[in-house]
Design an enzyme around this catalytic site. Structure first.
Site, PDB file in Angstrom:
ATOM      1  N   SER A 154       0.840  -1.207   0.000  1.00  0.00           N
ATOM      2  CA  SER A 154       0.000   0.000   0.000  1.00  0.00           C
ATOM      3  C   SER A 154       0.870   1.251   0.000  1.00  0.00           C
ATOM      4  O   SER A 154       1.862   1.323   0.737  1.00  0.00           O
ATOM      5  CB  SER A 154      -0.900   0.021   1.229  1.00  0.00           C
ATOM      6  OG  SER A 154      -1.552   1.278   1.300  1.00  0.00           O
ATOM      7  N   TYR A 167      -1.862  -1.629  10.052  1.00  0.00           N
ATOM      8  CA  TYR A 167      -1.921  -1.874   8.601  1.00  0.00           C
ATOM      9  C   TYR A 167      -0.577  -1.555   7.950  1.00  0.00           C
ATOM     10  O   TYR A 167      -0.055  -2.340   7.144  1.00  0.00           O
ATOM     11  CB  TYR A 167      -3.053  -1.027   8.009  1.00  0.00           C
ATOM     12  CG  TYR A 167      -3.324  -1.246   6.548  1.00  0.00           C
ATOM     13  CD1 TYR A 167      -3.978  -2.393   6.094  1.00  0.00           C
ATOM     14  CD2 TYR A 167      -2.944  -0.299   5.596  1.00  0.00           C
ATOM     15  CE1 TYR A 167      -4.245  -2.585   4.746  1.00  0.00           C
ATOM     16  CE2 TYR A 167      -3.208  -0.485   4.248  1.00  0.00           C
ATOM     17  CZ  TYR A 167      -3.858  -1.627   3.830  1.00  0.00           C
ATOM     18  OH  TYR A 167      -4.119  -1.812   2.493  1.00  0.00           O
TER      19      TYR A 167
END
Ligand code: NDP
Length: 259
Positions: A154, A167
Site C-alpha cells: 500500500s 496496517y
C-alpha cells in the site's frame, strides 16, 4: 470447497498444454477480482481464491467463463498454513503447473497504537503479513521456472497517517518479504514484486470512512480521483505478462501521484 468452470472451451488462443495458470488470492471482490478478470482476458486460467464469500467468487468465475476464459474458485484462509497448501495443491491437481501467483487478499482496520488495540493488531498482522509469508512461501516452493509473483502492498506506508499503525506495519513487512524472496529465488528465473496502490474504490477503502474523509483522500493524488481496481490490475498484468520480465524485487507505487 471448489467450483469448477465446466464450459467446454475449445476456442482459446493457446493449446491446453501451454495455457498459463494464475492463482489470485482475495479475488472474490475489489482489486483481486479486477486482477482475476484481467489475467483471464490475457489468456491465463485463473484460480479465484476467497475467504468466505463463495457467491461473489462464483460470480467472478462465471464472468470469466462467459467471456470465454477458464477459472475455478477455491476457498482458503491465507493466514492458515493448511488452507494455503490446499489452495496450491488443488490448483496443480486441476490445471498442472502454476505460472503466476498474485497475492491480493487483505483486510484493514484503523487503530491507534495503544495497549487496548493489541487484538486488532494481531488480526491485521495475521491476515496481511502471516498470510503474505504463507502465500509467497508456497509460491516459491511450487512456481515453475520463469514464474511471476506479485503481492499487494500500500502507498499509505509513505503517509504514516494516525490509526494506520497495524496496517502499515503489516504492509511494510510485505515489502520486506518481496525483496528478500526475489533474492532467495536467484537462479529460478522467477520475479517477485509488489504493487502498492493509493486509495482504490473498494469496500476495504470505503468501510468506516465519512463522506468528507473519502472526498479528502480522493483529492490527495495530483490526478485528483480514487484509483479504480482496473488501474491496479493493469499494473499487475504488466508485471506477470511478457513485457514485465525484467522488473524484479521492486515495489511499484500505482497511486496517481498520491505518495
Ligand atoms: P476488498 O475488501 O475489496 O477485498 C478483500 C478480498 O480479500 C476479498 O476477496 C476477501 O475474500 C479476501 N480476503 C480477506 N481476508 C482473507 C483471508 N484471510 N483469506 C483469503 N482471502 C481473504 O479489498 P481490496 O480489493 O481493496 O484490497 C486488496 C488488496 O489491496 C489488499 O491487500 C489491500 O491491503 C490492498 N490495498 C487496497 C487499497 C484500497 O484502497 N482498496 C489501497 C492499497 C492497498 P471474501 O470476499 O471471501 O471476504
Amino acid at each position: 470447497m471448489i467450483s469448477k468452470d465446466t464450459s467446454n472451451n475449445t476456442d482459446t488462443a493457446h493449446s491446453e498444454a501451454t495455457v498459463p495458470t494464475a492463482i489470485v488470492t482475495g479475488a472474490s471482490r475489489g482489486i483481486g477480482r479486477a486482477i482475476a478478470l484481467r489475467l483471464a482476458a490475457d489468456g491465463f486460467r485463473v484460480v479465484v481464491n476467497y475467504a468466505g464469500n463463495a457467491a461473489s467468487a462464483r460470480d467472478v468465475v462465471d464472468a470469466i467463463s462467459a467471456a470465454g476464459g477458464q477459472a475455478m474458485s477455491v476457498q482458503a484462509d491465507v493466514s492458515v498454513a493448511e488452507d494455503v497448501q490446499r489452495l496450491f495443491a488443488m490448483t496443480q491437481q486441476a490445471y498442472g503447473q502454476i505460472s503466476a501467483v498474485v497475492h491480493s487478499a487483505g483486510m484493514m482496520t484503523m487503530n491507534a497504537i495503544a495497549p487496548e488495540n493489541i487484538d486488532a493488531f494481531d488480526r491485521v498482522i495475521q491476515t496481511n503479513l502471516r498470510g503474505a509469508f504463507l502465500v509467497l512461501g508456497q509460491a516459491a516452493a511450487d512456481l515453475q521456472t520463469g514464474g511471476r509473483i506479485v503481492a499487494l502492498s500500500s502507498s499509505v506506508i509513505a503517509k504514516s497517517f494516525p490509526q494506520y499503525g497495524p496496517y502499515i506495519a503489516a504492509k511494510a513487512g510485505v515489502e520486506g518479504l518481496v525483496r528478500v524472496l526475489a533474492n532467495e529465488l536467484r537462479g529460478r528465473s522467477v520475479t517477485v514484486n509488489a504493487v502498492a496502490p493509493g486509495p482504490v474504490a473498494t469496500e476495504l477503502f470505503f468501510e468506516g470512512k465519512s463522506k468528507e474523509q473519502i472526498t479528502q483522500l480522493s483529492k490527495l493524488a495530483p490526478l485528483e480521483r480514487l484509483g479504480q481496481p482496473e488501474d491496479i490490475a493493469n499494473v499487475v498484468a504488466f508485471l506477470v505478462g511478457a513485457d514485465g520480465g525484467w522488473v524484479n524485487g521492486q515495489v511499484v507505487r500505482a497511486n496517481g501521484g498520491f505518495a
